[in-house]
Design an enzyme around this catalytic site. Structure first.
Site, PDB file in Angstrom:
ATOM      1  N   ARG A  40      -7.186  72.360  71.271  1.00 22.56           N
ATOM      2  CA  ARG A  40      -6.800  72.223  72.433  1.00 22.56           C
ATOM      3  C   ARG A  40      -5.369  72.509  72.893  1.00 22.56           C
ATOM      4  O   ARG A  40      -5.222  73.324  73.991  1.00 22.56           O
ATOM      5  CB  ARG A  40      -6.895  70.725  72.791  1.00 22.56           C
ATOM      6  N   TYR A  79       6.172  74.347  55.981  1.00 24.45           N
ATOM      7  CA  TYR A  79       6.958  73.123  56.500  1.00 24.45           C
ATOM      8  C   TYR A  79       8.457  73.179  55.934  1.00 24.45           C
ATOM      9  O   TYR A  79       9.341  72.885  56.588  1.00 24.45           O
ATOM     10  CB  TYR A  79       6.200  71.702  56.081  1.00 24.45           C
ATOM     11  N   HIS A 103       6.294  62.313  62.278  1.00 22.70           N
ATOM     12  CA  HIS A 103       6.717  62.962  63.370  1.00 22.70           C
ATOM     13  C   HIS A 103       8.103  62.882  63.179  1.00 22.70           C
ATOM     14  O   HIS A 103       9.006  63.868  63.905  1.00 22.70           O
ATOM     15  CB  HIS A 103       6.105  62.126  64.755  1.00 22.70           C
ATOM     16  N   LYS A 123       1.898  61.525  70.466  1.00 25.00           N
ATOM     17  CA  LYS A 123       1.994  60.093  70.362  1.00 25.00           C
ATOM     18  C   LYS A 123       0.932  59.484  69.199  1.00 25.00           C
ATOM     19  O   LYS A 123       0.078  60.013  68.779  1.00 25.00           O
ATOM     20  CB  LYS A 123       1.531  59.208  71.835  1.00 25.00           C
ATOM     21  N   ARG A 194      -6.136  59.579  59.525  1.00 22.21           N
ATOM     22  CA  ARG A 194      -6.447  58.496  60.669  1.00 22.21           C
ATOM     23  C   ARG A 194      -6.708  57.020  59.867  1.00 22.21           C
ATOM     24  O   ARG A 194      -6.614  56.256  60.687  1.00 22.21           O
ATOM     25  CB  ARG A 194      -7.130  59.018  61.728  1.00 22.21           C
TER      26      ARG A 194
END
Length: 359
Positions: A40, A79, A103, A123, A194
């Site tokens: 997306r 990273y 984050h 978020k 998650r």
């Protein structure tokens, strides 16, 4: 009132935030290329008017070459290389799409780079209010733009709903009903981040419940003064909340009853009941909003369907516009901080069984 209703919905997709012509684009480094970023976000950035993807930061060598070639992204780094400041000349801002607990590491690193990079971060901004404040302070100190990636704040159906509420089309909002469910447990494996409380900071409330929470605050233009919540987990191997129900109280005496679930049929809804009418949006949180609004105001009932709009592209165009013009985005760091505080209070309420004051 009918004329006012028609006027607001007439130019459904207008970008009311786009107040002046602006030239140029913001070159974005995408930090983390998980499913949402690949499927997306990166396509939306590539099609954006004010942003373009120029660098990928990833630890997934099997994915990075295909993504880079598909979207003609010239730089791909690890990273560690990003944290060391590699190729800072190739981007102006970063989009942070890592697991929630990471984050802060990448958002603050971006702000602290010698030239200071603007930040749009998924978020929730971080897993605790203190960690969110660290991101805000780093961006403030560097003088860079910080935006929380609340894409629904740029989505036309939600923006028009806010205008209808502000114009008093349904009178004073008394009740809000909202929910978001998705069969995450069936769609992903047990190793997904998650379901890791350390990486995610929570479960259904953090990942899905944040949508009705933030969208309700946005359309009402108010912050809650209290929250009462309950959580449940039916699977022994799941260490986070699978289901959550929470009620928000607002200073206008309005209440919002919200639900979220990791283990239920995919569904979402938003309904605002006022003293003089009702507004409902079909499937606002599921990722592709059908742009269908039903408004009842007095004796008038109107069903309106706007043209398809990619709210993810709108989000990045809005971010790019803010960076290029020096405007402060509405979903800034403070907006993300409020939601994190509400989430923390909701978990406290679920644990104690008591309402938690947010004032």
């Amino acid at each position: 009132m009918e004329l006012e209703l028609e006027t607001i919905l007439d130019e459904f997709t207008r970008r009311d935030w786009e107040r002046e012509p602006v030239e140029g684009t913001v070159r974005l480094a995408i930090v983390g290329i998980g499913d949402f970023a690949r499927n997306r976000a990166i396509p939306a950035i590539a099609e954006s008017e004010y942003c373009e993807p120029t660098l990928l930061v990833t630890g997934s060598p099997d994915q990075r070459r295909l993504v880079a070639e598909t979207f003609e992204i010239g730089h791909v780094i690890t990273y560690d290389a990003f944290l060391a400041g590699a190729h800072t000349e190739a981007y102006d801002a970063v989009y942070v799409a890592t697991p929630n607990a990471l984050h802060g590491r990448y958002a603050t690193a971006a702000a602290d780079l010698g030239t200071g990079k603007h930040v749009i971060c998924e978020k929730p901004l971080e897993t605790t209010p203190d960690r969110v404040e660290t991101i805000i302070d780093a961006c403030d100190d560097a003088g860079v733009t910080l935006m929380t990636a609340y894409r629904l704040q740029t989505e036309p159906a939600v923006r028009r709903t806010r205008e209808l509420v502000s114009a008093g089309v349904i009178g004073d909002v008394v009740q809000v009903h909202a929910g978001f469910s998705h069969p995450l447990l069936a769609a992903t494996g047990p190793d997904t981040w998650r379901l890791d409380p350390e990486l995610a900071g929570g479960g259904a409330l953090v990942d899905l419940g944040i949508y009705p929470l933030n969208t309700t605050r946005f359309v009402l233009g108010r912050d809650p003064t209290g929250v009462y919540a309950t959580t449940a987990s039916n699977t022994d191997s799941v260490a986070v909340d699978e289901h959550v129900t929470f009620q928000l109280e607002f200073p206008t005496d309005a209440t919002a009853s919200c639900t979220a679930s990791f283990d239920a049929h995919a569904n979402s809804w938003l309904e605002l009941i006022g003293s003089g009418g009702v507004i409902s949006i079909r499937s606002p949180f599921g990722g592709v909003v059908p742009q269908e609004i039903v408004v009842e105001s007095g004796d008038v009932r109107m069903e309106h369907t706007g043209p398809p709009v990619d709210e993810v592209r709108e989000e990045f165009d809005y971010f790019g516009y803010c960076v290029l013009t020096g405007a402060t985005p509405e979903p800034d760091g403070a907006d993300g901080l409020i939601d994190t505080r509400v989430i923390e209070a909701a978990y406290e309420s679920a644990e104690t069984g008591c309402r938690v004051d947010l004032e």
